[in-house]
Design a protein around this motif. Structure first.
Motif, PDB file in Angstrom:
ATOM      1  N   ARG A  15       0.825  -1.219   0.000  1.00  0.00           N
ATOM      2  CA  ARG A  15       0.000   0.000   0.000  1.00  0.00           C
ATOM      3  C   ARG A  15       0.854   1.262   0.000  1.00  0.00           C
ATOM      4  O   ARG A  15       2.020   1.233   0.369  1.00  0.00           O
ATOM      5  CB  ARG A  15      -0.929   0.035   1.222  1.00  0.00           C
TER       6      ARG A  15
ATOM      7  N   GLU B 175      -0.299   9.697   8.575  1.00  0.00           N
ATOM      8  CA  GLU B 175       0.856   8.859   8.922  1.00  0.00           C
ATOM      9  C   GLU B 175       1.078   8.932  10.425  1.00  0.00           C
ATOM     10  O   GLU B 175       1.034  10.029  11.011  1.00  0.00           O
ATOM     11  CB  GLU B 175       2.072   9.398   8.164  1.00  0.00           C
ATOM     12  N   HIS B 176       1.305   7.795  11.025  1.00  0.00           N
ATOM     13  CA  HIS B 176       1.495   7.704  12.486  1.00  0.00           C
ATOM     14  C   HIS B 176       0.266   8.217  13.235  1.00  0.00           C
ATOM     15  O   HIS B 176       0.390   8.815  14.308  1.00  0.00           O
ATOM     16  CB  HIS B 176       2.765   8.447  12.932  1.00  0.00           C
TER      17      HIS B 176
ATOM     18  N   ASP C 158      -2.563   5.960  13.060  1.00  0.00           N
ATOM     19  CA  ASP C 158      -3.424   4.765  13.252  1.00  0.00           C
ATOM     20  C   ASP C 158      -3.355   4.227  14.673  1.00  0.00           C
ATOM     21  O   ASP C 158      -4.386   3.863  15.252  1.00  0.00           O
ATOM     22  CB  ASP C 158      -3.151   3.674  12.196  1.00  0.00           C
TER      23      ASP C 158
ATOM     24  N   GLY D 129      -0.482  -0.092  13.893  1.00  0.00           N
ATOM     25  CA  GLY D 129      -1.935   0.076  13.816  1.00  0.00           C
ATOM     26  C   GLY D 129      -2.532  -0.747  12.677  1.00  0.00           C
ATOM     27  O   GLY D 129      -1.869  -1.622  12.106  1.00  0.00           O
TER      28      GLY D 129
ATOM     29  N   ASP E 165      -2.029  -0.784   7.516  1.00  0.00           N
ATOM     30  CA  ASP E 165      -1.483  -1.626   6.444  1.00  0.00           C
ATOM     31  C   ASP E 165      -2.373  -2.831   6.115  1.00  0.00           C
ATOM     32  O   ASP E 165      -2.703  -3.047   4.945  1.00  0.00           O
ATOM     33  CB  ASP E 165      -0.067  -2.089   6.798  1.00  0.00           C
TER      34      ASP E 165
ATOM     35  N   TYR F 110      10.416   3.388  15.445  1.00  0.00           N
ATOM     36  CA  TYR F 110       8.944   3.301  15.385  1.00  0.00           C
ATOM     37  C   TYR F 110       8.387   3.115  16.796  1.00  0.00           C
ATOM     38  O   TYR F 110       7.470   3.814  17.216  1.00  0.00           O
ATOM     39  CB  TYR F 110       8.547   2.124  14.480  1.00  0.00           C
TER      40      TYR F 110
HETATM   41  C1  GLA Z   1       3.905   1.478   9.544  1.00  0.00           C
HETATM   42  C2  GLA Z   1       2.901   0.763  10.444  1.00  0.00           C
HETATM   43  C3  GLA Z   1       1.508   1.363  10.290  1.00  0.00           C
HETATM   44  C4  GLA Z   1       1.538   2.888  10.462  1.00  0.00           C
HETATM   45  C5  GLA Z   1       2.616   3.500   9.585  1.00  0.00           C
HETATM   46  C6  GLA Z   1       2.780   4.983   9.824  1.00  0.00           C
HETATM   47  O1  GLA Z   1       3.612   1.222   8.206  1.00  0.00           O
HETATM   48  O2  GLA Z   1       2.873  -0.605  10.148  1.00  0.00           O
HETATM   49  O3  GLA Z   1       0.623   0.761  11.209  1.00  0.00           O
HETATM   50  O4  GLA Z   1       1.703   3.234  11.808  1.00  0.00           O
HETATM   51  O5  GLA Z   1       3.883   2.873   9.795  1.00  0.00           O
HETATM   52  O6  GLA Z   1       1.644   5.662   9.436  1.00  0.00           O
END
Ligand code: GLA
Length: 395
Positions: free
Chosen positions: A35, A41-42, A44, A173, A176, A226
């Motif tokens: 995806r 972003e960040h 979820d 989260g 994805d 992360y």
């Molecule tokens: C990674 C995580 C997702 C999300 C993104 C940032 O892809 O797997 O759950 O937190 O980073 O948006």
């Protein structure tokens, strides 16, 4: 990086590889894509909003029943591994994503028997395009079909998420796996990560070209970063709740408003304030982006991409010099609409929205400008918003 697995020829090729690996024919086949995320972003894991599209790069999983309770897995790229499906145990390797799905299914009361799985992937690993979700969702779809579990796409996304989150232990989260399982061609999905509702956002107007440039910096090296961001968000939220900025029933930064930031500044150190400011401003950008995409309002789309990148760079601090440069190079081109990093950051890919007639020129400029500074040519790909995971016919 070639395109998606498509057509019976490629599935036949995979079926032959399955036969070579396990000495019998596959019974089921499933594909699940990676995806990109337009914005959100960040957000979820703080129960916010996201806006991803599934892409035309996917993972193919073929499966057949096997003896006893052993699961044998052959990955085209990563080799052979196996485990007992009644006793998955973390190995600290890629097989954990498969084990996580089996573990999450059994947690829901689905007992599996033995099986053989063959996995091939066109989603580049470590690029921030969600190769791990494509793997988890593909395995979930294949096992569901093989054992007749009758779960729908959303449930299988939740199974893949639970496996990655609780078994592998990434703490991510639902962005994805939901994108991979539920994506729709020509659309983005507006996902509310709190109530898990999904709305399809059709891309309106003249749809521009979506370029993705790979910085070559592998994001998996920064998994610790992360986790730190997740922890920072939790700490900022805890301080906000303790300080009475949100009701006691609140559960995530989603509940904080931008008006609360001034008060939060008195409660937390500047780093945590920046983290909270990113989540709040990014969350607000999602619905604006959804409307702009639907309306084909590319000027607003471009502005929101730029604001998102600035916030990820300055407030959330997950960009790196390579990603910043890729965005700057593309944005300097007249045919570019907007750019930002996509995924977790720390490396991986940038996303560039570009007018169709300028796409080749922008791609070439990105490559030469990046090479001049970092001494290597980044891969640049055209991606198409595509359908989510599905079962495939075996010939
Ligand atoms: C990674 C995580 C997702 C999300 C993104 C940032 O892809 O797997 O759950 O937190 O980073 O948006």
């Amino acid at each position: 990086m070639a395109g998606a697995f498509a057509g019976s020829e490629e599935i036949d090729r995979a079926a032959r590889a399955f036969h070579r690996a396990f000495g019998r024919a596959p019974e089921v086949a499933a594909r699940a894509p990676g995806r990109v995320n337009w914005i959100g972003e960040h957000t979820d894991y703080e129960e916010g909003l996201v806006l991803p599209s599934a892409i035309d790069r996917d993972t193919l999983v073929l499966g057949a029943h096997g003896p006893g309770d052993s699961l044998e897995v052959e990955s085209e790229a990563l080799g052979r591994a196996g485990f007992r499906c009644t006793a998955p145990r973390r190995a600290g390797a890629w097989i954990d994503y498969v084990q996580g799905v089996v573990w999450a299914l059994s947690e829901r009361g689905h007992e599996l028997g033995g099986a053989s799985l063959w996995i091939g992937s066109r989603v580049p690993a470590g690029a921030g395009l969600s190769s791990s979700a494509a793997l988890g969702v593909g395995v979930a779809f294949a096992l569901d079909a093989l054992f007749g579990l009758g779960l729908d796409a959303r449930e299988l996304a939740l199974v893949a998420h639970r496996g990655e989150n609780a078994f592998v232990g990434i703490g991510c989260g639902i962005l994805d796996p939901f994108a991979s399982a539920l994506g729709r061609a020509g659309s983005a999905l507006r996902i509310d990560c709190r109530d898990q509702s999904v709305r399809e956002v059709r891309l309106g107007g003249d749809v521009p070209v979506l370029l993705v440039a790979h910085s070559g910096v592998e994001r998996r090296l920064a998994e610790g970063g992360y986790r730190e961001r997740v922890d920072d968000c939790r700490a900022a939220f805890a301080a906000a709740r303790q300080g009475g900025l949100v009701p006691a029933s609140a559960t995530a930064l989603r509940d904080l408003r931008s008006e609360d930031l001034e008060a939060l500044a008195r409660l937390v150190e500047p780093r945590l304030l920046r983290r909270a400011r990113h989540v709040i401003s990014e969350n607000a950008r999602v619905d604006r982006m959804a409307s702009a995409l639907e309306a084909g309002d590319l000027e607003t789309v471009g502005q929101l991409l730029g604001q998102g990148q600035a916030s990820l760079r300055d407030d959330f601090e997950v960009s790196v010099a390579e990603l910043d440069l890729l965005c700057e190079l593309a944005d300097a081109e007249p045919g570019a609409i907007g750019s930002r990093l996509t995924g977790a950051g720390f490396g991986g890919c940038t996303l560039h929205l570009v007018r169709a007639e300028a796409a080749d020129e922008v791609a070439a400029r990105i490559q030469s400008g990046f090479e001049a500074r970092f001494g290597r040519r980044p891969e640049v790909h055209r991606l198409r918003p595509s359908d989510g995971a599905a079962l495939l016919e075996l010939g």
